[in-house]
Design a protein around this motif. Structure first.
Motif, PDB file in Angstrom:
ATOM      1  N   ASN A  23      -8.483  -0.801   0.069  1.00 53.78           N
ATOM      2  CA  ASN A  23      -7.491  -0.190   0.972  1.00 53.78           C
ATOM      3  C   ASN A  23      -8.115   0.739   2.006  1.00 53.78           C
ATOM      4  O   ASN A  23      -7.425   1.594   2.575  1.00 53.78           O
ATOM      5  CB  ASN A  23      -6.392   0.541   0.201  1.00 53.78           C
ATOM      6  CG  ASN A  23      -5.455  -0.418  -0.503  1.00 53.78           C
ATOM      7  OD1 ASN A  23      -5.315  -1.572  -0.099  1.00 53.78           O
ATOM      8  ND2 ASN A  23      -4.813   0.043  -1.568  1.00 53.78           N
ATOM      9  N   SER A  24      -9.395   0.573   2.250  1.00 57.45           N
ATOM     10  CA  SER A  24      -9.993   1.191   3.430  1.00 57.45           C
ATOM     11  C   SER A  24      -9.833   0.215   4.595  1.00 57.45           C
ATOM     12  O   SER A  24      -9.524  -0.965   4.394  1.00 57.45           O
ATOM     13  CB  SER A  24     -11.477   1.497   3.200  1.00 57.45           C
ATOM     14  OG  SER A  24     -12.206   0.290   3.024  1.00 57.45           O
ATOM     15  N   GLU A  45       1.861   7.028   1.688  1.00 55.06           N
ATOM     16  CA  GLU A  45       0.995   8.124   2.117  1.00 55.06           C
ATOM     17  C   GLU A  45      -0.352   7.596   2.600  1.00 55.06           C
ATOM     18  O   GLU A  45      -0.918   8.098   3.586  1.00 55.06           O
ATOM     19  CB  GLU A  45       0.788   9.112   0.967  1.00 55.06           C
ATOM     20  CG  GLU A  45       0.127  10.419   1.383  1.00 55.06           C
ATOM     21  CD  GLU A  45       0.959  11.217   2.379  1.00 55.06           C
ATOM     22  OE1 GLU A  45       0.355  11.939   3.198  1.00 55.06           O
ATOM     23  OE2 GLU A  45       2.203  11.115   2.343  1.00 55.06           O
ATOM     24  N   ILE A  46      -0.861   6.569   1.938  1.00 51.63           N
ATOM     25  CA  ILE A  46      -2.124   5.962   2.368  1.00 51.63           C
ATOM     26  C   ILE A  46      -1.955   5.301   3.732  1.00 51.63           C
ATOM     27  O   ILE A  46      -2.837   5.395   4.596  1.00 51.63           O
ATOM     28  CB  ILE A  46      -2.623   4.949   1.318  1.00 51.63           C
ATOM     29  CG1 ILE A  46      -3.038   5.687   0.041  1.00 51.63           C
ATOM     30  CG2 ILE A  46      -3.790   4.128   1.861  1.00 51.63           C
ATOM     31  CD1 ILE A  46      -3.461   4.767  -1.085  1.00 51.63           C
ATOM     32  N   ASN A 102      -2.150   7.945   6.303  1.00 51.71           N
ATOM     33  CA  ASN A 102      -3.533   8.404   6.454  1.00 51.71           C
ATOM     34  C   ASN A 102      -4.365   7.405   7.250  1.00 51.71           C
ATOM     35  O   ASN A 102      -5.138   7.781   8.147  1.00 51.71           O
ATOM     36  CB  ASN A 102      -4.170   8.610   5.078  1.00 51.71           C
ATOM     37  CG  ASN A 102      -3.560   9.759   4.300  1.00 51.71           C
ATOM     38  OD1 ASN A 102      -2.936  10.653   4.872  1.00 51.71           O
ATOM     39  ND2 ASN A 102      -3.725   9.738   2.986  1.00 51.71           N
ATOM     40  N   LEU A 103      -4.220   6.130   6.912  1.00 49.84           N
ATOM     41  CA  LEU A 103      -4.966   5.092   7.618  1.00 49.84           C
ATOM     42  C   LEU A 103      -4.578   5.031   9.092  1.00 49.84           C
ATOM     43  O   LEU A 103      -5.435   4.839   9.959  1.00 49.84           O
ATOM     44  CB  LEU A 103      -4.731   3.731   6.955  1.00 49.84           C
ATOM     45  CG  LEU A 103      -5.343   3.527   5.568  1.00 49.84           C
ATOM     46  CD1 LEU A 103      -4.855   2.213   4.964  1.00 49.84           C
ATOM     47  CD2 LEU A 103      -6.870   3.546   5.622  1.00 49.84           C
ATOM     48  N   SER A 159     -11.310   5.694   5.303  1.00 46.25           N
ATOM     49  CA  SER A 159     -10.966   5.780   3.885  1.00 46.25           C
ATOM     50  C   SER A 159      -9.459   5.936   3.700  1.00 46.25           C
ATOM     51  O   SER A 159      -8.752   6.352   4.623  1.00 46.25           O
ATOM     52  CB  SER A 159     -11.693   6.964   3.242  1.00 46.25           C
ATOM     53  OG  SER A 159     -13.094   6.793   3.333  1.00 46.25           O
ATOM     54  N   PRO A 160      -8.954   5.632   2.508  1.00 42.21           N
ATOM     55  CA  PRO A 160      -7.510   5.775   2.258  1.00 42.21           C
ATOM     56  C   PRO A 160      -6.974   7.188   2.468  1.00 42.21           C
ATOM     57  O   PRO A 160      -5.768   7.358   2.648  1.00 42.21           O
ATOM     58  CB  PRO A 160      -7.366   5.335   0.797  1.00 42.21           C
ATOM     59  CG  PRO A 160      -8.491   4.370   0.589  1.00 42.21           C
ATOM     60  CD  PRO A 160      -9.627   4.940   1.387  1.00 42.21           C
ATOM     61  N   ASP A 161      -7.856   8.199   2.473  1.00 38.78           N
ATOM     62  CA  ASP A 161      -7.389   9.560   2.740  1.00 38.78           C
ATOM     63  C   ASP A 161      -7.382   9.887   4.231  1.00 38.78           C
ATOM     64  O   ASP A 161      -7.054  11.008   4.631  1.00 38.78           O
ATOM     65  CB  ASP A 161      -8.231  10.586   1.976  1.00 38.78           C
ATOM     66  CG  ASP A 161      -9.687  10.633   2.435  1.00 38.78           C
ATOM     67  OD1 ASP A 161     -10.066   9.869   3.356  1.00 38.78           O
ATOM     68  OD2 ASP A 161     -10.458  11.434   1.864  1.00 38.78           O
ATOM     69  N   GLY A 162      -7.763   8.916   5.073  1.00 41.27           N
ATOM     70  CA  GLY A 162      -7.727   9.097   6.515  1.00 41.27           C
ATOM     71  C   GLY A 162      -9.032   9.554   7.131  1.00 41.27           C
ATOM     72  O   GLY A 162      -9.165   9.554   8.354  1.00 41.27           O
ATOM     73  N   VAL A 218       0.859  -1.178   0.000  1.00 44.32           N
ATOM     74  CA  VAL A 218       0.000   0.000   0.000  1.00 44.32           C
ATOM     75  C   VAL A 218       0.896   1.230   0.000  1.00 44.32           C
ATOM     76  O   VAL A 218       1.929   1.256   0.687  1.00 44.32           O
ATOM     77  CB  VAL A 218      -0.934   0.011   1.233  1.00 44.32           C
ATOM     78  CG1 VAL A 218      -1.756   1.291   1.290  1.00 44.32           C
ATOM     79  CG2 VAL A 218      -1.857  -1.205   1.208  1.00 44.32           C
ATOM     80  N   ASP A 219       0.514   2.242  -0.763  1.00 41.97           N
ATOM     81  CA  ASP A 219       1.291   3.472  -0.854  1.00 41.97           C
ATOM     82  C   ASP A 219       1.564   4.049   0.539  1.00 41.97           C
ATOM     83  O   ASP A 219       0.689   4.054   1.412  1.00 41.97           O
ATOM     84  CB  ASP A 219       0.525   4.495  -1.698  1.00 41.97           C
ATOM     85  CG  ASP A 219       1.278   5.798  -1.857  1.00 41.97           C
ATOM     86  OD1 ASP A 219       2.191   5.856  -2.696  1.00 41.97           O
ATOM     87  OD2 ASP A 219       0.943   6.756  -1.123  1.00 41.97           O
TER      88      ASP A 219
END
Length: 254
Positions: free
Chosen positions: A220-221, A159-160, A163-164, A241-244, A156-157
């Motif tokens: 990826n949530s 940055e994701i 955020n997670l 969500s992947p953006d946090g 998983v990226d």
């Protein structure tokens, strides 16, 4: 050891969801996060086991450390517990971290620890290092470095992942912040979640009479299911969500 933790923390070993039955439970790969850092959280016998293992690992006695873990595999990712009067945070150094550092460990010790469930993606608290980071900084052999490389069931990226992690901490604190602070509880890390077969983790919370089942989904949530087993209707489902950002998707369950 499980009986001591279960009776003292008043937790169950599995998420209290209505759609989990015995058949599913038998086939489930079970990973448990035990994040409390204080001796006062646990039964005296459990404290003794934790800190005896920490002593063996700190002193480079890895044959003895492995004997402890083989007798009680729940100890494999544990670290030294501190008394309530000790204001220092937990170091978070597990036996695998110490084995990465100390020259008294062999590749056989390290491979055995990993086979017993030691998490390669787990970082120390005080230095934020994986076992691989520690081994590399101390010029350990190539075979040891290869064995300790972080493992991912899913990539998983970065940055994701950040955020997670932020969202997961917010979700858990939104429900049990007081208990997190009282027990100096370390919230699970997404990096460890990515290492685990099934991409899921059970996180019991001391004093909550329950905990959080944490699952990485296909998109990826992260979905968490949490409840207090002595309070009817306390169950909640959160999706991060992947953006946090996160939201409650179900409430008043169980």
């Amino acid at each position: 050891m499980r009986s001591f933790i279960k009776s003292f923390l008043h937790i169950s070993k599995l998420p209290l969801t209505s759609n989990i039955n015995k058949k599913n439970t038998v086939n489930m790969v079970h990973h448990e996060w035990v994040g409390a850092g204080l001796t006062s959280t646990y039964h005296d016998h459990t404290v003794k086991l934790h800190n005896q293992l920490a002593d063996y690992a700190f002193n480079g006695r890895f044959d003895k450390a492995l004997e402890c873990i083989e007798e009680d595999p729940d100890l494999v990712n544990s670290w030294r517990l501190r008394g309530p009067e000790d204001t220092r945070p937990a170091s978070g150094w597990t036996t695998l971290h110490q084995a990465a550092l100390l020259s008294t460990s062999t590749i056989s010790h390290i491979e055995r620890l990993i086979s017993l469930g030691a998490w390669r993606n787990l970082t120390t608290v005080n230095t934020n290092q994986t076992a691989y980071d520690i081994a590399k900084a101390n010029n350990r052999s190539r075979d040891i470095l290869d064995a300790l490389k972080p493992h991912y069931e899913r990539r998983v990226d970065e940055e994701i992942v950040k955020n997670l992690q932020r969202g997961l901490e917010e979700v858990i604190n939104s429900r049990v912040k007081r208990m997190i602070e009282q027990n100096r509880f370390r919230i699970p890390t997404v990096a460890v979640l990515l290492e685990l077969q099934g991409l899921s983790l059970w996180c019991p919370i001391p004093g909550f009479y329950g905990g959080f089942h944490i699952q990485l989904k296909e998109d990826n949530s992260i979905q968490t299911e949490s409840s207090c087993r002595v309070a009817g209707g306390s169950g909640q489902t959160h999706v991060i969500s992947p953006d946090g950002t996160w939201k409650i998707t179900a409430d008043g369950l169980y």
